[in-house]
Design a protein around this motif. Structure first.
Motif, PDB file in Angstrom:
ATOM      1  N   UNK A 116      67.124  65.585  14.936  1.00 39.14           N
ATOM      2  CA  UNK A 116      67.654  64.779  13.840  1.00 39.14           C
ATOM      3  C   UNK A 116      66.783  63.542  13.666  1.00 39.14           C
ATOM      4  N   UNK A 117      66.301  63.337  12.453  1.00 38.43           N
ATOM      5  CA  UNK A 117      65.678  62.071  12.106  1.00 38.43           C
ATOM      6  C   UNK A 117      66.669  61.295  11.247  1.00 38.43           C
ATOM      7  N   UNK A 118      66.684  59.971  11.362  1.00 40.06           N
ATOM      8  CA  UNK A 118      67.628  59.206  10.547  1.00 40.06           C
ATOM      9  C   UNK A 118      67.327  59.351   9.059  1.00 40.06           C
ATOM     10  N   UNK A 119      68.387  59.323   8.250  1.00 43.67           N
ATOM     11  CA  UNK A 119      68.199  59.293   6.798  1.00 43.67           C
ATOM     12  C   UNK A 119      67.353  58.078   6.437  1.00 43.67           C
ATOM     13  N   UNK A 120      67.708  56.956   7.016  1.00 37.56           N
ATOM     14  CA  UNK A 120      66.908  55.731   6.924  1.00 37.56           C
ATOM     15  C   UNK A 120      67.371  54.792   8.020  1.00 37.56           C
ATOM     16  N   UNK A 121      66.702  53.648   8.141  1.00 40.11           N
ATOM     17  CA  UNK A 121      66.991  52.677   9.193  1.00 40.11           C
ATOM     18  C   UNK A 121      67.223  51.319   8.546  1.00 40.11           C
ATOM     19  N   UNK A 170      56.441  52.323   9.092  1.00 39.69           N
ATOM     20  CA  UNK A 170      55.246  53.101   8.738  1.00 39.69           C
ATOM     21  C   UNK A 170      55.621  54.461   8.158  1.00 39.69           C
ATOM     22  N   UNK A 171      56.791  54.979   8.534  1.00 42.56           N
ATOM     23  CA  UNK A 171      57.253  56.264   7.999  1.00 42.56           C
ATOM     24  C   UNK A 171      57.972  56.109   6.655  1.00 42.56           C
ATOM     25  N   UNK A 172      58.111  54.875   6.201  1.00 41.28           N
ATOM     26  CA  UNK A 172      58.787  54.630   4.929  1.00 41.28           C
ATOM     27  C   UNK A 172      60.289  54.769   5.001  1.00 41.28           C
ATOM     28  N   UNK A 173      60.855  54.665   6.203  1.00 43.40           N
ATOM     29  CA  UNK A 173      62.301  54.850   6.374  1.00 43.40           C
ATOM     30  C   UNK A 173      63.048  53.544   6.636  1.00 43.40           C
ATOM     31  N   UNK A 174      62.329  52.433   6.670  1.00 41.55           N
ATOM     32  CA  UNK A 174      62.936  51.161   7.072  1.00 41.55           C
ATOM     33  C   UNK A 174      63.319  50.314   5.861  1.00 41.55           C
ATOM     34  N   UNK A 175      64.545  49.764   5.916  1.00 45.46           N
ATOM     35  CA  UNK A 175      64.993  48.797   4.927  1.00 45.46           C
ATOM     36  C   UNK A 175      65.304  47.489   5.653  1.00 45.46           C
ATOM     37  N   UNK A 176      64.560  46.453   5.327  1.00 44.06           N
ATOM     38  CA  UNK A 176      64.718  45.155   5.980  1.00 44.06           C
ATOM     39  C   UNK A 176      65.644  44.274   5.153  1.00 44.06           C
ATOM     40  N   UNK A 177      66.621  43.674   5.813  1.00 43.57           N
ATOM     41  CA  UNK A 177      67.644  42.880   5.138  1.00 43.57           C
ATOM     42  C   UNK A 177      67.671  41.475   5.733  1.00 43.57           C
ATOM     43  N   UNK A 178      67.743  40.471   4.865  1.00 49.22           N
ATOM     44  CA  UNK A 178      67.877  39.083   5.306  1.00 49.22           C
ATOM     45  C   UNK A 178      69.298  38.878   5.813  1.00 49.22           C
ATOM     46  N   UNK A 179      69.443  38.756   7.126  1.00 49.56           N
ATOM     47  CA  UNK A 179      70.770  38.671   7.740  1.00 49.56           C
ATOM     48  C   UNK A 179      71.266  37.237   7.903  1.00 49.56           C
ATOM     49  N   UNK A 180      70.523  36.265   7.350  1.00 48.22           N
ATOM     50  CA  UNK A 180      70.942  34.869   7.465  1.00 48.22           C
ATOM     51  C   UNK A 180      71.975  34.488   6.407  1.00 48.22           C
ATOM     52  N   UNK A 181      72.102  35.311   5.378  1.00 46.68           N
ATOM     53  CA  UNK A 181      73.046  35.022   4.297  1.00 46.68           C
ATOM     54  C   UNK A 181      74.493  35.207   4.780  1.00 46.68           C
ATOM     55  N   UNK A 182      75.455  34.708   3.999  1.00 44.03           N
ATOM     56  CA  UNK A 182      76.866  35.010   4.308  1.00 44.03           C
ATOM     57  C   UNK A 182      77.096  36.517   4.310  1.00 44.03           C
ATOM     58  N   UNK A 183      78.068  36.964   5.098  1.00 42.38           N
ATOM     59  CA  UNK A 183      78.273  38.402   5.323  1.00 42.38           C
ATOM     60  C   UNK A 183      78.473  39.184   4.027  1.00 42.38           C
TER      61      UNK A 183
END
Length: 212
Positions: A116-121, A170-183
Motif C-alpha cells: 500500500x502506498x498512501x493516496x497522499x501525505x 519528490x514523488x509528488x504525494x506531499x501536501x504541505x500545510x501552514x499549521x501556525x494558523x488557527x485550527x
C-alpha cells in the motif's frame, strides 16, 4: 525484545491510506479528528496506539515506554503490528495514519509488507518554538510532555522524519500545510487539498474510461 510476527493485512481488501506527518505539537491530532468526521476516515494515532500498549502492561509496552522516554523510534514491526490490529478492528477501509512513518525504515516496511502506498501525505509545518509552546501548555497528563523528552522528539523528527517527508515530496504525494494558523483556518486548507485530490482522481478516471 521478542520477535513480533507481522503478516500482511491487505491480501483481500483494498485500503485507502493517508499518512499525516508533522512535529510534536503541530496540531495533527486536532486536524485528523476533523478530517475523520468530515470524510469518513478512521483516525489511527500511532502515539495513542503506543501509549495504549504501554498501559496494557505487556512486555512490548515496557520496551515502548523506555524508547519513548528516550525519544527513540519504536521498532517498525511493533508499530505495524499495532496498526494492523487497529485497522482490522475498525471495519473501515479508509485510514488517516497519524505520526507514521517516522523514518525511512517505517515507510519501507509498511509499503513492502502491505503493498500500500498512501493516496497522499499531509505535512503540518510548524516552527519548533510554536510546537514547544503548544506542548508545554496542553494538559493531557502525559509523561512524555516534559522539556527533556520534547527536545529529544524534535531531534528525532528532524533527523528521521524529514527525510520521509522529502521522499514523498519528490514523488509528488506531499501536501504541505501552514499549521501556525488557527485550527479552523488550517482545516479550510485541508479541505481544499481533499477537493483538489478528488477532482484529480475523477479526471484520471474519466481519462481511463475514455481510452478503454
Amino acid at each position: 525484545m521478542s520477535e513480533v510476527a507481522v503478516e500482511r493485512l491487505s491480501n483481500d481488501k483494498a485500503f485507502k491510506v493517508i499518512f499525516v506527518l508533522g512535529g510534536p505539537g503541530s496540531g495533527k491530532g486536532t486536524q485528523c479528528a476533523k478530517i475523520a468526521k468530515h470524510y469518513g476516515f478512521t483516525h489511527l494515532s500511532v502515539g495513542d496506539l503506543l501509549r495504549a500498549e504501554i498501559n496494557s502492561g505487556s512486555n512490548n509496552g515496557t520496551m515502548i515506554e523506555s524508547m519513548i522516554n528516550e525519544g527513540k523510534i519504536v521498532p517498525s514491526e511493533v508499530t505495524i503490528k499495532l496498526l494492523q490490529r487497529a485497522m482490522r478492528e475498525s471495519g473501515n477501509d479508509k485510514f488517516l495514519i497519524d505520526g507514521f512513518p517516522r523514518n525511512e525504515e517505517n515507510r519501507a516496511s509498511f509499503e513492502n509488507l502491505e503493498k500500500i502506498e498512501p493516496e497522499f501525505v499531509l505535512f503540518f509545518d510548524c516552527p519548533e518554538e510554536e510546537m514547544e509552546r503548544r506542548i508545554l501548555n496542553r494538559n493531557q497528563g502525559r509523561d512524555d510532555d516534559n522539556m527533556e523528552t520534547i527536545r529529544k522528539r524534535f531531534k528525532v523528527f528532524i533527523e528521521s522524519t524529514l527525510p520521509v517527508i522529502e521522499f514523498y515530496n519528490l514523488k509528488g504525494k506531499l501536501y504541505k500545510i501552514d499549521a501556525c494558523k488557527p485550527a479552523d483556518e488550517v482545516f479550510e486548507d485541508v479541505k481544499a487539498i481533499f477537493s483538489r485530490f478528488r477532482a484529480k482522481n475523477i479526471t484520471l478516471l474519466q481519462f481511463s474510461l475514455s481510452i478503454i
